[in-house]
Design an enzyme around this catalytic site. Structure first.
Site, PDB file in Angstrom:
ATOM      1  N   PRO A 280      14.259  60.313  22.161  1.00 37.11           N
ATOM      2  CA  PRO A 280      14.230  58.594  22.487  1.00 37.11           C
ATOM      3  C   PRO A 280      12.923  58.112  22.690  1.00 37.11           C
ATOM      4  O   PRO A 280      12.047  58.788  23.380  1.00 37.11           O
ATOM      5  CB  PRO A 280      15.218  58.662  23.530  1.00 37.11           C
ATOM      6  CG  PRO A 280      15.543  60.012  24.145  1.00 37.11           C
ATOM      7  CD  PRO A 280      15.106  60.896  23.110  1.00 37.11           C
ATOM      8  N   ASN A 281      12.774  56.978  22.162  1.00 37.39           N
ATOM      9  CA  ASN A 281      11.502  56.299  22.325  1.00 37.39           C
ATOM     10  C   ASN A 281      10.204  56.594  21.746  1.00 37.39           C
ATOM     11  O   ASN A 281       9.235  55.905  21.647  1.00 37.39           O
ATOM     12  CB  ASN A 281      10.836  56.183  23.780  1.00 37.39           C
ATOM     13  CG  ASN A 281      12.237  55.378  24.611  1.00 37.39           C
ATOM     14  OD1 ASN A 281      12.637  54.457  24.208  1.00 37.39           O
ATOM     15  ND2 ASN A 281      12.804  56.100  25.747  1.00 37.39           N
TER      16      ASN A 281
ATOM     17  N   ARG B 159       3.686  52.350  22.939  1.00 40.49           N
ATOM     18  CA  ARG B 159       4.302  52.578  24.044  1.00 40.49           C
ATOM     19  C   ARG B 159       3.341  53.455  25.123  1.00 40.49           C
ATOM     20  O   ARG B 159       2.698  54.497  24.736  1.00 40.49           O
ATOM     21  CB  ARG B 159       5.688  53.525  23.771  1.00 40.49           C
ATOM     22  CG  ARG B 159       6.214  54.118  25.042  1.00 40.49           C
ATOM     23  CD  ARG B 159       7.207  55.493  24.731  1.00 40.49           C
ATOM     24  NE  ARG B 159       7.895  55.886  25.972  1.00 40.49           N
ATOM     25  CZ  ARG B 159       8.089  57.114  26.081  1.00 40.49           C
ATOM     26  NH1 ARG B 159       8.169  58.094  24.914  1.00 40.49           N
ATOM     27  NH2 ARG B 159       8.745  57.450  26.983  1.00 40.49           N
TER      28      ARG B 159
ATOM     29  N   TYR C 208       0.616  58.378  25.849  1.00 38.34           N
ATOM     30  CA  TYR C 208       0.941  58.861  24.708  1.00 38.34           C
ATOM     31  C   TYR C 208      -0.295  58.804  23.545  1.00 38.34           C
ATOM     32  O   TYR C 208       0.084  59.228  22.713  1.00 38.34           O
ATOM     33  CB  TYR C 208       2.100  58.573  24.265  1.00 38.34           C
ATOM     34  CG  TYR C 208       3.356  58.726  25.380  1.00 38.34           C
ATOM     35  CD1 TYR C 208       3.694  60.271  25.708  1.00 38.34           C
ATOM     36  CD2 TYR C 208       3.819  57.779  26.050  1.00 38.34           C
ATOM     37  CE1 TYR C 208       4.735  60.502  26.774  1.00 38.34           C
ATOM     38  CE2 TYR C 208       5.003  58.110  27.050  1.00 38.34           C
ATOM     39  CZ  TYR C 208       5.147  59.419  27.307  1.00 38.34           C
ATOM     40  OH  TYR C 208       6.166  59.529  28.225  1.00 38.34           O
TER      41      TYR C 208
ATOM     42  N   ASN D  61      10.548  67.632  20.198  1.00 36.51           N
ATOM     43  CA  ASN D  61      10.193  66.944  21.605  1.00 36.51           C
ATOM     44  C   ASN D  61      11.453  66.252  21.862  1.00 36.51           C
ATOM     45  O   ASN D  61      11.842  65.128  21.573  1.00 36.51           O
ATOM     46  CB  ASN D  61       9.179  65.905  21.216  1.00 36.51           C
ATOM     47  CG  ASN D  61       8.331  65.193  22.311  1.00 36.51           C
ATOM     48  OD1 ASN D  61       9.232  65.105  23.576  1.00 36.51           O
ATOM     49  ND2 ASN D  61       7.341  64.617  22.147  1.00 36.51           N
TER      50      ASN D  61
ATOM     51  N   ALA E 174      12.869  62.149  26.965  1.00 42.14           N
ATOM     52  CA  ALA E 174      13.373  62.056  28.360  1.00 42.14           C
ATOM     53  C   ALA E 174      14.681  63.112  28.507  1.00 42.14           C
ATOM     54  O   ALA E 174      15.018  63.412  29.600  1.00 42.14           O
ATOM     55  CB  ALA E 174      14.069  60.679  28.785  1.00 42.14           C
TER      56      ALA E 174
ATOM     57  N   HIS F 177      14.744  66.477  30.508  1.00 40.05           N
ATOM     58  CA  HIS F 177      15.097  66.330  32.087  1.00 40.05           C
ATOM     59  C   HIS F 177      16.479  66.417  32.626  1.00 40.05           C
ATOM     60  O   HIS F 177      16.788  66.838  33.666  1.00 40.05           O
ATOM     61  CB  HIS F 177      14.207  65.416  32.624  1.00 40.05           C
ATOM     62  CG  HIS F 177      12.808  65.198  32.140  1.00 40.05           C
ATOM     63  ND1 HIS F 177      11.882  66.229  31.983  1.00 40.05           N
ATOM     64  CD2 HIS F 177      12.190  64.259  31.232  1.00 40.05           C
ATOM     65  CE1 HIS F 177      10.803  65.897  31.656  1.00 40.05           C
ATOM     66  NE2 HIS F 177      10.817  64.617  31.054  1.00 40.05           N
TER      67      HIS F 177
ATOM     68  N   ASP G 236      22.295  73.344  25.439  1.00 37.65           N
ATOM     69  CA  ASP G 236      23.202  74.286  24.870  1.00 37.65           C
ATOM     70  C   ASP G 236      23.236  74.021  23.509  1.00 37.65           C
ATOM     71  O   ASP G 236      23.256  75.521  22.755  1.00 37.65           O
ATOM     72  CB  ASP G 236      24.779  73.830  25.172  1.00 37.65           C
ATOM     73  CG  ASP G 236      25.231  73.996  26.597  1.00 37.65           C
ATOM     74  OD1 ASP G 236      24.742  74.672  27.265  1.00 37.65           O
ATOM     75  OD2 ASP G 236      26.177  73.546  27.092  1.00 37.65           O
TER      76      ASP G 236
ATOM     77  N   GLU H 279       9.552  74.015  22.109  1.00 41.16           N
ATOM     78  CA  GLU H 279       9.647  72.624  22.918  1.00 41.16           C
ATOM     79  C   GLU H 279       8.382  72.124  22.859  1.00 41.16           C
ATOM     80  O   GLU H 279       7.183  72.924  23.322  1.00 41.16           O
ATOM     81  CB  GLU H 279      10.104  72.799  24.240  1.00 41.16           C
ATOM     82  CG  GLU H 279      10.266  71.431  25.101  1.00 41.16           C
ATOM     83  CD  GLU H 279      10.493  72.027  26.660  1.00 41.16           C
ATOM     84  OE1 GLU H 279      11.139  73.029  26.888  1.00 41.16           O
ATOM     85  OE2 GLU H 279      10.353  71.109  27.539  1.00 41.16           O
TER      86      GLU H 279
ATOM     87  N   HIS I 284       5.772  68.693  23.930  1.00 36.38           N
ATOM     88  CA  HIS I 284       5.450  67.286  24.650  1.00 36.38           C
ATOM     89  C   HIS I 284       3.912  66.790  24.419  1.00 36.38           C
ATOM     90  O   HIS I 284       2.934  67.891  24.368  1.00 36.38           O
ATOM     91  CB  HIS I 284       5.570  67.383  26.195  1.00 36.38           C
ATOM     92  CG  HIS I 284       6.747  68.106  26.612  1.00 36.38           C
ATOM     93  ND1 HIS I 284       7.899  67.186  26.413  1.00 36.38           N
ATOM     94  CD2 HIS I 284       7.335  69.198  26.892  1.00 36.38           C
ATOM     95  CE1 HIS I 284       9.084  67.744  26.697  1.00 36.38           C
ATOM     96  NE2 HIS I 284       8.941  68.853  27.079  1.00 36.38           N
TER      97      HIS I 284
ATOM     98  N   ARG J  25       2.898  64.532  35.861  1.00 37.29           N
ATOM     99  CA  ARG J  25       3.333  63.676  35.993  1.00 37.29           C
ATOM    100  C   ARG J  25       4.377  63.124  37.230  1.00 37.29           C
ATOM    101  O   ARG J  25       4.467  64.337  37.817  1.00 37.29           O
ATOM    102  CB  ARG J  25       3.694  62.795  34.482  1.00 37.29           C
ATOM    103  CG  ARG J  25       2.717  62.931  33.504  1.00 37.29           C
ATOM    104  CD  ARG J  25       3.296  62.501  32.035  1.00 37.29           C
ATOM    105  NE  ARG J  25       3.896  61.320  32.290  1.00 37.29           N
ATOM    106  CZ  ARG J  25       4.693  60.631  31.331  1.00 37.29           C
ATOM    107  NH1 ARG J  25       4.952  61.518  30.134  1.00 37.29           N
ATOM    108  NH2 ARG J  25       5.079  59.328  31.416  1.00 37.29           N
TER     109      ARG J  25
ATOM    110  N   ARG K  79      10.046  64.563  36.095  1.00 39.34           N
ATOM    111  CA  ARG K  79       9.500  65.161  34.750  1.00 39.34           C
ATOM    112  C   ARG K  79       9.222  66.562  34.874  1.00 39.34           C
ATOM    113  O   ARG K  79       8.794  67.341  33.882  1.00 39.34           O
ATOM    114  CB  ARG K  79       8.261  64.555  34.142  1.00 39.34           C
ATOM    115  CG  ARG K  79       8.606  63.390  33.705  1.00 39.34           C
ATOM    116  CD  ARG K  79       7.479  62.176  33.177  1.00 39.34           C
ATOM    117  NE  ARG K  79       7.400  60.999  33.404  1.00 39.34           N
ATOM    118  CZ  ARG K  79       8.467  60.039  32.358  1.00 39.34           C
ATOM    119  NH1 ARG K  79       9.072  60.671  31.427  1.00 39.34           N
ATOM    120  NH2 ARG K  79       8.245  58.797  32.722  1.00 39.34           N
TER     121      ARG K  79
END
Ligand code: DQA
Length: 144
Positions: free
Chosen positions: A10-11, A18, A23, A74, A77, A80, A87, A101, A103, A110, A114
């Site tokens: 998301p986002n 943003r 970012y 990625n 959110a 977290h 799963d 993974e 980021h 941060r 997070r």
């Protein structure tokens, strides 16, 4: 050809506008073009996707299992708190496929919420804090 799904949560479609101080100013379109061009030069078959929907992300991870694709994820959110995503990630790595993974920022530098990732414990590895290069480093790892 090695298949790789590059999945974004998301986002991340708002990259560029943003929180550019966190970012960067590159857009989601820039991310897609950087990833696809490096993948082509590494002879990786990539498909880059983004969704704001947790269930869609879970379904894409099921698809990775079914199509034997490695994953660069990625989770944004969802990193977290999403146990359903964790799963689904576990199914990928239990299948012997890599799941990296990534980021853009370094979540550990941060806010405290997070600092915990529910994904890292089932990921093959984690790359964080290098901007869009986090994705490019992950592609290079998969090409080894
Ligand atoms: C992020 C870090 C997450 O904490 C955040 O919720 C994001 C982006 C990153 O790429 O730095 O949306 O995953």
């Amino acid at each position: 050809m090695t298949k790789v799904l590059v999945l974004n949560g998301p986002n991340l479609n708002r990259l560029g506008s943003r929180e550019p101080d966190v970012y960067g100013t590159a857009s989601y379109t820039d991310l897609v073009s950087q990833v696809t061009s490096l993948a082509a030069s590494l002879s990786l078959d990539v498909d880059v996707r983004q969704t704001n929907d947790e269930s869609e992300l879970v379904s894409w991870l099921h698809e990775a299992v079914d199509t034997k694709s490695h994953v660069i994820l990625n989770p944004a959110a969802f990193t977290h708190y999403s146990y359903s995503l964790r799963d689904a990630c576990a199914m990928v790595t239990k299948e012997g496929l890599s799941l990296i993974e990534v980021h853009i920022s370094n979540p550990h530098a941060r806010e405290e919420f997070r600092h915990n990732s529910v994904i890292s414990g089932v990921a093959t590895g984690v790359i964080a804090g290098f901007g869009l290069n986090s994705y490019l480093l992950a592609l290079r790892q998969l090409s080894h």
